[in-house]
Scaffold this active site. Structure first.
Site, PDB file in Angstrom:
ATOM      1  CB  SER A  50      -0.885   0.001   1.255  1.00 47.00           C
ATOM      2  OG  SER A  50      -0.052   0.153   2.394  1.00 47.00           O
ATOM      3  CG  ASP A  83      -3.734  -2.933  -1.845  1.00 48.99           C
ATOM      4  OD1 ASP A  83      -4.657  -3.031  -2.688  1.00 48.99           O
ATOM      5  OD2 ASP A  83      -3.881  -3.194  -0.633  1.00 48.99           O
ATOM      6  CG  HIS A  84      -6.495   0.354  -1.677  1.00 47.96           C
ATOM      7  ND1 HIS A  84      -7.806   0.536  -2.044  1.00 47.96           N
ATOM      8  CD2 HIS A  84      -6.436  -0.866  -1.082  1.00 47.96           C
ATOM      9  CE1 HIS A  84      -8.523  -0.517  -1.683  1.00 47.96           C
ATOM     10  NE2 HIS A  84      -7.713  -1.390  -1.102  1.00 47.96           N
ATOM     11  CG  HIS A 223      -9.881  -4.666  -2.772  1.00 51.38           C
ATOM     12  ND1 HIS A 223      -8.817  -3.882  -2.413  1.00 51.38           N
ATOM     13  CD2 HIS A 223      -9.804  -4.812  -4.119  1.00 51.38           C
ATOM     14  CE1 HIS A 223      -8.127  -3.547  -3.488  1.00 51.38           C
ATOM     15  NE2 HIS A 223      -8.711  -4.098  -4.549  1.00 51.38           N
ATOM     16  CB  SER A 226      -8.909 -11.080   5.983  1.00 49.47           C
ATOM     17  OG  SER A 226      -7.597 -10.793   5.547  1.00 49.47           O
ATOM     18  NE  ARG A 272      -2.400  -4.996   8.185  1.00 51.05           N
ATOM     19  CZ  ARG A 272      -2.721  -3.719   8.099  1.00 51.05           C
ATOM     20  NH1 ARG A 272      -3.479  -3.166   9.010  1.00 51.05           N
ATOM     21  NH2 ARG A 272      -2.288  -2.982   7.099  1.00 51.05           N
ATOM     22  NE  ARG A 293      18.992 -13.353  15.747  1.00 49.31           N
ATOM     23  CZ  ARG A 293      20.284 -13.572  15.981  1.00 49.31           C
ATOM     24  NH1 ARG A 293      21.083 -13.883  14.976  1.00 49.31           N
ATOM     25  NH2 ARG A 293      20.778 -13.490  17.198  1.00 49.31           N
TER      26      ARG A 293
HETATM   27  P1  13P Z   1      -8.477  -7.514   4.381  1.00 52.86           P
HETATM   28  O1  13P Z   1      -8.466  -6.377   5.360  1.00 52.86           O
HETATM   29  O2  13P Z   1      -9.772  -8.259   4.437  1.00 52.86           O
HETATM   30  O3  13P Z   1      -7.317  -8.414   4.536  1.00 52.86           O
HETATM   31  O4  13P Z   1      -8.405  -6.888   2.905  1.00 52.86           O
HETATM   32  C1  13P Z   1      -7.172  -6.471   2.386  1.00 52.86           C
HETATM   33  C2  13P Z   1      -7.325  -5.701   1.128  1.00 52.86           C
HETATM   34  O5  13P Z   1      -8.354  -5.632   0.512  1.00 52.86           O
HETATM   35  C3  13P Z   1      -6.110  -5.022   0.651  1.00 52.86           C
HETATM   36  O6  13P Z   1      -6.354  -4.246  -0.481  1.00 52.86           O
HETATM   37  O1  G3H Z   2      -6.488  -2.292   1.880  1.00 51.67           O
HETATM   38  C1  G3H Z   2      -5.613  -1.909   2.630  1.00 51.67           C
HETATM   39  C2  G3H Z   2      -4.549  -2.826   3.077  1.00 51.67           C
HETATM   40  O2  G3H Z   2      -4.999  -3.646   4.123  1.00 51.67           O
HETATM   41  C3  G3H Z   2      -3.315  -2.052   3.422  1.00 51.67           C
HETATM   42  O3  G3H Z   2      -3.478  -1.382   4.634  1.00 51.67           O
HETATM   43  O4  G3H Z   2      -2.925   1.014   4.204  1.00 51.67           O
HETATM   44  O5  G3H Z   2      -2.690  -0.004   6.481  1.00 51.67           O
HETATM   45  O6  G3H Z   2      -1.073  -0.587   4.654  1.00 51.67           O
HETATM   46  P1  G3H Z   2      -2.486  -0.161   5.006  1.00 51.67           P
HETATM   47 ZN    ZN Z   3      -8.246  -3.271  -0.529  1.00 52.21          ZN
END
Ligand code: 13P
Ligand code: G3H
Ligand code: ZN
Length: 352
Positions: A50, A83-84, A223, A226, A272, A293
């Site tokens: 991201s 991402d995004h 998206h 999870s 996470r 470690r």
């Molecule tokens: P989750 O928060 O469900 O893992 O989605 C992640 C996501 O869409 C990242 O772009």
């Molecule tokens: O969709 C978002 C992802 O989970 C990334 O999250 O912006 O906290 O890195 P982040």
């Molecule tokens: Zn997303």
């Protein structure tokens, strides 16, 4: 071994009807875990960062780690994806770093904030404008582009998102035709983060089917995928965490969506959670431990196991050797020949 264009990874998945997980990373252990899982299960993979991850890693560190991942695993097709992506500036930075794919999240205006601190939604026309600008730029480098139509919910109050968040299938054809995106993130009722649902969700599977029929050569992305397994939430809490009871997207719902046309599945939160559970366990059981470690290692192992499971569940396992990865230079030629958006057959953009 160079990075593989995401377009090719998803076209191959579409041909054989399987899903490819796109796993978020911020550090070395996450990248190593994902690559180990991909190697063990012989899976192609999309690793994504991201805007926040790029800032956290000071960009150059993620770039070098990704180069190491590809070099160490020449038999695994691996795409590195933004991402995004909030705007063209960040897209340009990711492409300069060598990413083989970018997302422009044109559904929201990340450069503006309302009085309440939220980013306002963009109009359809504005989304098309910013997305097309990114496609024109990225395809010039052979880099794949994911756009987004509709908005993902935040924390849901009910078992599914409100209709206002969902993607309008009627807009998809015009959006894809006018922008030339390779992949499209669609909103079907999922949301980001751990607190998605309070009960088993009912996702808008009919939308996946309809959108896939309308834009068969554009790869669909889910998206907020999870699964937030209860056992994992319990594990975090057992060792001192204070997570609330929650539900994510069941794996069987993801499998159903893949059967209907989803090929890219975004997963961050589960990774996470598994890392947090493993680190908390070490701190709880061995409070005298202070060698990083000794807790990052178990976290990396736990993440490897989780991602290997997802690779099997999404159907990605076993497909790493199915095809010869294209270079970005080859993709650039394909895009320049006007073949972006697919060949009309398998959608790979090549002549058959
Ligand atoms: P989750 O928060 O469900 O893992 O989605 C992640 C996501 O869409 C990242 O772009
Ligand atoms: O969709 C978002 C992802 O989970 C990334 O999250 O912006 O906290 O890195 P982040
Ligand atoms: Zn997303």
């Amino acid at each position: 071994m160079p990075l593989t264009p995401m377009r090719q990874i998803l076209d191959e998945a579409a041909k054989k009807k399987y899903g490819v997980g796109a796993y978020n990373v911020n550090n070395m252990e996450q990248i190593q875990a994902i690559m180990k899982a991909a190697k063990e299960t012989k899976s192609p993979v999309i690793i994504q960062a991201s805007h926040g991850a790029l800032e956290y890693s000071n960009m150059i560190y993620l770039k070098k780690l990704m180069e190491a991942a590809a070099e160490e695993n020449p038999e695994i097709p691996v795409a590195m994806h933004l991402d995004h992506g909030p705007n063209l500036k960040t897209v340009k930075a990711a492409i300069a770093l060598g990413f083989s794919s970018v997302m422009i999240d044109g559904s929201l205006d990340y450069d503006t904030k309302t009085a309440g601190g939220a980013h306002p939604a963009r109009t359809f026309e504005d989304n098309i404008r910013v997305t097309k600008e990114v496609v024109d730029y990225a395809h010039g480098f052979g880099v794949s582009v994911e756009g987004e139509l509709g908005t993902l919910g935040g924390i849901e109050d009910d078992t599914h998102a409100e209709a206002v968040h969902l993607t309008d299938p009627e807009q998809c054809e015009e959006f894809c035709r006018r922008t030339g995106v390779d992949a499209l993130a669609i909103a079907i009722g999922t949301s980001h983060g751990a607190y998605k649902f309070k009960a088993e969700p009912k996702l808008a599977m009919d939308l996946v089917k309809e959108i896939h029929q309308r834009v068969p050569n554009v790869r669909l992305v889910m998206h907020g995928s999870s699964s937030v397994p209860a056992a994992l939430v319990d594990e975090v809490n057992k060792y001192g965490g204070k997570l609330e009871k929650t539900m994510g997207v069941p794996v069987k719902a993801i499998q159903e969506a893949v059967g209907l046309g989803i090929n890219k599945i975004n997963v961050d939160t589960d990774g996470r959670l598994v890392i947090t559970a493993a680190i908390r366990k070490v701190f709880f059981e061995k409070p005298k431990e202070f060698d990083p470690r000794k807790y990052l290692g178990p976290a990396r192992e736990a993440l490897t196991k989780l991602i290997a499971e997802r690779m099997v569940e999404f159907g990605t396992a076993g497909h790493a050797g199915d095809y010869q990865p294209l270079s970005l230079a080859e993709m650039k030629v394909i895009y320049a020949a006007g073949a972006s958006g697919g060949c009309g057959g398998c959608g790979c953009g090549k002549k058959h």
